[in-house]
Design a protein around this motif. Structure first.
Motif, PDB file in Angstrom:
ATOM      1  N   CYS B 185     -12.779   0.893 -57.575  1.00 30.29           N
ATOM      2  CA  CYS B 185     -13.531  -0.044 -58.422  1.00 30.29           C
ATOM      3  C   CYS B 185     -13.465  -1.386 -57.698  1.00 30.29           C
ATOM      4  O   CYS B 185     -12.577  -2.188 -57.970  1.00 30.29           O
ATOM      5  N   ALA B 186     -14.379  -1.614 -56.798  1.00 33.24           N
ATOM      6  CA  ALA B 186     -14.157  -2.647 -55.787  1.00 33.24           C
ATOM      7  C   ALA B 186     -14.812  -3.985 -56.084  1.00 33.24           C
ATOM      8  O   ALA B 186     -14.363  -5.015 -55.597  1.00 33.24           O
ATOM      9  N   ALA B 187     -15.891  -3.991 -56.863  1.00 38.56           N
ATOM     10  CA  ALA B 187     -16.652  -5.235 -57.019  1.00 38.56           C
ATOM     11  C   ALA B 187     -15.934  -6.193 -57.973  1.00 38.56           C
ATOM     12  O   ALA B 187     -15.270  -5.732 -58.888  1.00 38.56           O
ATOM     13  N   PRO B 188     -16.040  -7.493 -57.803  1.00 31.48           N
ATOM     14  CA  PRO B 188     -16.844  -8.194 -56.799  1.00 31.48           C
ATOM     15  C   PRO B 188     -16.228  -8.223 -55.399  1.00 31.48           C
ATOM     16  O   PRO B 188     -16.885  -8.690 -54.477  1.00 31.48           O
ATOM     17  N   GLY B 189     -15.004  -7.758 -55.225  1.00 33.13           N
ATOM     18  CA  GLY B 189     -14.582  -7.563 -53.845  1.00 33.13           C
ATOM     19  C   GLY B 189     -13.412  -8.378 -53.344  1.00 33.13           C
ATOM     20  O   GLY B 189     -13.118  -8.361 -52.150  1.00 33.13           O
ATOM     21  N   GLY B 190     -12.747  -9.081 -54.234  1.00 30.03           N
ATOM     22  CA  GLY B 190     -11.599  -9.887 -53.807  1.00 30.03           C
ATOM     23  C   GLY B 190     -10.528  -9.044 -53.134  1.00 30.03           C
ATOM     24  O   GLY B 190     -10.046  -9.376 -52.051  1.00 30.03           O
ATOM     25  N   LYS B 191     -10.201  -7.918 -53.773  1.00 28.57           N
ATOM     26  CA  LYS B 191      -9.141  -7.084 -53.205  1.00 28.57           C
ATOM     27  C   LYS B 191      -9.642  -6.340 -51.973  1.00 28.57           C
ATOM     28  O   LYS B 191      -8.879  -6.104 -51.036  1.00 28.57           O
ATOM     29  N   ASP B 208     -18.203   0.917 -56.450  1.00 27.20           N
ATOM     30  CA  ASP B 208     -18.209   0.325 -57.800  1.00 27.20           C
ATOM     31  C   ASP B 208     -19.454   0.800 -58.519  1.00 27.20           C
ATOM     32  O   ASP B 208     -20.545   0.821 -57.949  1.00 27.20           O
ATOM     33  N   ILE B 209     -19.308   1.168 -59.765  1.00 29.91           N
ATOM     34  CA  ILE B 209     -20.427   1.761 -60.493  1.00 29.91           C
ATOM     35  C   ILE B 209     -21.549   0.758 -60.730  1.00 29.91           C
ATOM     36  O   ILE B 209     -22.708   1.139 -60.889  1.00 29.91           O
ATOM     37  N   ARG B 213     -22.887  -5.781 -59.522  1.00 26.93           N
ATOM     38  CA  ARG B 213     -21.621  -6.305 -59.020  1.00 26.93           C
ATOM     39  C   ARG B 213     -21.395  -5.924 -57.561  1.00 26.93           C
ATOM     40  O   ARG B 213     -20.744  -6.657 -56.821  1.00 26.93           O
ATOM     41  N   ASP B 239     -20.114   6.652 -60.013  1.00 33.07           N
ATOM     42  CA  ASP B 239     -19.154   6.603 -61.099  1.00 33.07           C
ATOM     43  C   ASP B 239     -17.839   7.106 -60.493  1.00 33.07           C
ATOM     44  O   ASP B 239     -17.750   8.253 -60.039  1.00 33.07           O
ATOM     45  N   GLY B 240     -16.868   6.245 -60.461  1.00 31.25           N
ATOM     46  CA  GLY B 240     -15.608   6.575 -59.791  1.00 31.25           C
ATOM     47  C   GLY B 240     -14.954   7.835 -60.335  1.00 31.25           C
ATOM     48  O   GLY B 240     -14.197   8.508 -59.636  1.00 31.25           O
ATOM     49  N   ASP B 267      -8.375  -0.290 -59.200  1.00 27.60           N
ATOM     50  CA  ASP B 267      -8.298  -1.564 -59.925  1.00 27.60           C
ATOM     51  C   ASP B 267      -9.295  -1.481 -61.077  1.00 27.60           C
ATOM     52  O   ASP B 267     -10.446  -1.914 -60.948  1.00 27.60           O
TER      53      ASP B 267
HETATM   54  C1  LIG Z   1     -11.311  -5.276 -62.465  1.00 27.55           C
HETATM   55  S1  LIG Z   1     -12.871  -5.011 -61.812  1.00 27.55           S
HETATM   56  C2  LIG Z   1     -12.549  -4.788 -60.099  1.00 27.55           C
HETATM   57  C3  LIG Z   1     -12.250  -6.064 -59.354  1.00 27.55           C
HETATM   58  C4  LIG Z   1     -12.170  -5.909 -57.861  1.00 27.55           C
HETATM   59  N1  LIG Z   1     -11.238  -4.854 -57.485  1.00 27.55           N
HETATM   60  C5  LIG Z   1     -11.779  -7.195 -57.193  1.00 27.55           C
HETATM   61  O1  LIG Z   1     -10.599  -7.357 -56.852  1.00 27.55           O
HETATM   62  O2  LIG Z   1     -12.664  -8.046 -56.973  1.00 27.55           O
HETATM   63  C6  LIG Z   1     -13.304  -3.449 -62.388  1.00 27.55           C
HETATM   64  C7  LIG Z   1     -14.579  -2.878 -61.818  1.00 27.55           C
HETATM   65  O3  LIG Z   1     -14.697  -1.533 -62.212  1.00 27.55           O
HETATM   66  C8  LIG Z   1     -16.061  -1.210 -62.237  1.00 27.55           C
HETATM   67  N2  LIG Z   1     -16.237   0.057 -62.972  1.00 27.55           N
HETATM   68  C9  LIG Z   1     -16.315   0.237 -64.303  1.00 27.55           C
HETATM   69  N3  LIG Z   1     -16.447   1.546 -64.581  1.00 27.55           N
HETATM   70  C10 LIG Z   1     -16.450   2.194 -63.407  1.00 27.55           C
HETATM   71  C11 LIG Z   1     -16.581   3.546 -63.038  1.00 27.55           C
HETATM   72  N4  LIG Z   1     -16.721   4.491 -63.961  1.00 27.55           N
HETATM   73  N5  LIG Z   1     -16.554   3.858 -61.739  1.00 27.55           N
HETATM   74  C12 LIG Z   1     -16.409   2.895 -60.805  1.00 27.55           C
HETATM   75  N6  LIG Z   1     -16.288   1.607 -61.100  1.00 27.55           N
HETATM   76  C13 LIG Z   1     -16.316   1.262 -62.374  1.00 27.55           C
HETATM   77  C14 LIG Z   1     -16.691  -2.413 -62.860  1.00 27.55           C
HETATM   78  O4  LIG Z   1     -18.054  -2.511 -62.485  1.00 27.55           O
HETATM   79  C15 LIG Z   1     -15.843  -3.540 -62.279  1.00 27.55           C
HETATM   80  O5  LIG Z   1     -16.476  -4.141 -61.185  1.00 27.55           O
END
Ligand SMILES: C[S@@+](CC[C@H](N)C(=O)[O-])C[C@H]1O[C@@H](n2cnc3c(N)ncnc32)[C@H](O)[C@@H]1O
Lengths: 264, 395
Positions: B185-191, B208-209, B213, B239-240, B267
């Motif tokens: 779950c990478a967006a917006p991408g800080g990690k 990221d789904i 984002r 979808d992760g 994340d």
């Molecule tokens: C906490 S944020 C991630 C922040 C990111 N890791 C960072 O450090 O910038 C959670 C992310 O999970 C994504 N998300 C939600 N449901 C998801 C799914 N089923 N599969 C993949 N990503 C999903 C959201 O779009 C959101 O961007």
């Protein structure tokens, strides 16, 4: 007891130059001790003798003790230059506003500047407290007695502080009087209140109701900071210091934003 | 006014706070007021140094302002303790004979005892802190802000501003040279960006789904990472939860039969407590989103399971949230351990991260009572987090 050597005395008239002797006698006749008369003569040395006497006498007439009058004059020697007529008028006005007897003395002692405030200003402050903040006559007397400085405030500032306590904190007039609301500078009121609020320890009443029981305004404002932190906020000075800095910056930026909004 | 009819009757931030007051005050007890005030005041940032940019000027600029790189400070501390542990063992042996200096030495040793115990307990302590990641923060109680990032001559930005606690899950995922890394779950991408700063990712899959984002993720990659490194990153929008079906095969093949491990960062989406307490926009406590909010722990569990299944034996999975809720943190991990064991016959080891608490205690305020994993609590003097992270190793 040996007399103090002359050089230990303050500069100005010597122990008994010819000019000073008559004045000193007059002041002693008015009720000042020799030592007090000497201190009084050292103030505003270029002032005419009648003016000094009259002003001092006027203060005694307000109900101030000789020592209190002297202390007041030492703190604001400019009062001596005020025409006695004016001085009396202002004292009269203050008395009419409810500051009688000991209250007037205490008030003037606490804020000698009160005697410099023009009547118009005094009346505006009182009108605000009575008509817009809806304090009863009795409450007003109490406010003036405990926080006479309100009479020197801009009505707008007073109103702001009142509204904050009334609407934002949900506090009634009676509690404000007990808490001596107007003794606390606004920034400090806000600091303490918002600190408690963000910690979940104060809540604005909604239709008179709250989920938690709020601490009393009196405790919030009157406790020394250390006790406020320990027994009301359950916090530490380190946290509170940071909080005050953050809140000040928040407020500053909100004002900037408001100004920006005005021009767009 | 136009929006009056659609505005919620009760602000979502109030609903969120009410919810937090009820559940977190039970969990955190006397700590809750401090945490609450932290959530409601301006958060602190860290400046993640961009190793790909010409950013030599940044330390010179920040150090005089009292900012310091907390990662290298921690790894120096770790090295000292490890040396200390060795010396300590010697000192214990000859303690008997010492005269005058003895009390002093004892006091010193007492002070170090805890740290040394840590150091002895977790041997890879120093090594576990990837020294290539550099992140500047201002000291405790200092509320100075960083200036916005600036581009170098090639247009790459010099640092990335983020909640410094977000780096901890990345540091916990101890990426080694050549590792294949999945950021589920990478967006917006800080990690993602922080993972790339290690310089070790052989290949990075950033998924990221949310399409919108992932756009932001692309932007970050473009502003911070040179082309040749960008080419090692594949961005997808699956979808992760379905990762194994859509990508499992190819990725494992890509990872090859060799020794490269697939390290996974999960994340997950969560109640984003800080955001929910302060912003109306996109607030998950909005009445309309109640269902979605209640389903979060399930979604989190499914995502973590997908991460575990994607990991090869021996690989690490780090699970993280920015919520204080045990339901979204420890409980999800515990359920995942059960399911992995019962349904997939996968046994998982929960790695001890308690040395993080010792190493980073000057920068962050940690909760000391987590059953599993570590939790950074917001605090006015160190207003980072909340950030929960737990490290698992697939056996
Ligand atoms: C906490 S944020 C991630 C922040 C990111 N890791 C960072 O450090 O910038 C959670 C992310 O999970 C994504 N998300 C939600 N449901 C998801 C799914 N089923 N599969 C993949 N990503 C999903 C959201 O779009 C959101 O961007």
């Amino acid at each position: 007891r040996a007399l103090l050597p002359a050089r230990a005395l303050p500069a100005g008239p010597g122990p008994c130059p010819r000019r000073g002797c008559g004045e000193a006698a007059a002041l002693r006749a008015a009720g000042f001790s020799q030592e007090q008369a000497r201190r009084l003569l050292a103030l505003q040395p270029r002032l005419g003798p009648e003016q000094r006497e009259a002003a001092a006498a006027q203060l005694l007439l307000l109900g101030l003790s000789a020592e209190a009058a002297l202390a007041l004059l030492e703190r604001s020697p400019a009062l001596l230059r005020l025409p006695t007529e004016r001085l009396r008028e202002r004292a009269e006005e203050l008395r009419r506003l409810g500051l009688d007897g000991g209250r007037l003395e205490r008030a003037v002692r606490r804020s000698p500047q009160l005697l410099h405030v023009p009547r118009k200003r005094l009346r505006a402050a009182v009108r605000l407290l009575r008509e817009r903040c809806l304090f009863t006559a009795e409450q007003l007397r109490e406010v003036l007695g405990t926080c006479p400085a309100v009479l020197q405030e801009e009505p707008r500032t007073l109103h702001h502080q009142f509204q904050y306590a009334y609407f934002r904190m949900g506090v009634q007039q009676k509690e404000m009087v007990k808490a001596r609301l107007f003794q606390t500078p606004f920034a400090e009121l806000r600091n303490r209140h918002i600190f408690l609020e963000r910690r979940g320890l104060y809540e604005t009443p909604h239709k008179g109701q709250t989920q938690i029981s709020n601490p009393k305004l009196k405790d919030i404002l009157q406790l020394p900071e250390e006790d406020f932190l320990a027994s009301l906020a359950y916090s530490t000075p380190e946290e509170y210091e940071v909080f005050k800095k953050l809140l000040a910056r928040e407020e500053e930026e909100k004002e900037e934003e408001d100004v920006d909004a005005l021009y767009t | 006014e136009k929006w009056a009819s659609t505005a919620p009757r009760i602000a979502s931030t109030r609903l969120a706070l009410h919810h937090f007051d009820t559940s977190y005050s039970l969990r955190l007890g006397a700590l809750w007021p401090s945490v609450r005030a932290g959530l409601l005041c301006e958060q602190k940032y860290g400046a993640l140094l961009n190793n790909f940019a010409a950013a030599d000027h940044v330390p010179q600029e920040l150090e005089p302002l009292n900012a310091a790189d907390f990662v290298s400070e921690a790894s120096q501390k770790a090295q000292q303790w490890q040396r200390g542990a060795a010396v300590g063992a010697v000192a214990r042996g000859c303690q008997e004979g010492s005269g005058e200096g003895r009390t002093v030495m004892q006091a010193e040793m007492m002070a170090q005892a805890e740290m040394m115990a840590q150091a002895e307990m977790s041997p890879p302590l120093g090594a576990s802190i990837s020294s290539k990641i550099k992140c500047y923060t201002f000291p405790r109680g200092d509320i100075t802000r960083f200036r916005p990032a600036r581009p170098d001559s090639l247009g790459l930005l010099d640092y990335y501003l983020m909640d410094a606690a977000s780096l901890l899950p990345v540091l916990a995922l101890n990426v080694q040279p050549g590792d294949f890394v999945l950021d589920l779950c990478a967006a917006p991408g800080g990690k993602t960006l922080a993972l790339l700063q290690t310089g070790f990712c052989g290949h990075l899959a950033a998924n990221d789904i949310s399409i919108s984002r992932t756009k932001r993720l692309y932007q970050i990659l473009h502003s911070y990472v040179p082309r040749e490194v960008r080419d090692t990153v594949s961005v997808t929008s699956y979808d992760g939860r379905d990762w194994d079906q859509v990508k499992g095969g190819t990725f494992h093949k890509g990872a090859g039969a060799g020794s490269v491990l697939l390290q996974v960062l999960v994340d997950v989406p969560c109640t984003t407590d800080r955001h929910s307490a302060t912003e109306e926009d996109n607030n998950i406590f909005h009445k309309r989103r109640t269902k979605e909010r209640q389903m979060l722990p399930m979604l989190q569990l499914q995502l973590l399971m997908a991460g575990i299944l994607a990991a090869k034996p021996g690989a690490e999975v780090v699970y993280s949230t920015c919520s204080l809720s045990p339901l979204q943190n420890e409980c999800v991990v515990e359920r995942a351990l059960d399911i992995a064991e019962a349904q997939f016959n996968i046994s998982i080891h929960v790695e001890d991260l308690s040395h993080f608490r010792t190493l980073f205690q000057e920068t962050f305020s940690f909760f000391s009572d987590c059953r599993l994993g570590e939790l950074v609590l917001p605090h006015l003097t160190a207003n980072f987090g909340p950030m929960y992270f737990c490290k698992l190793r697939r056996m």
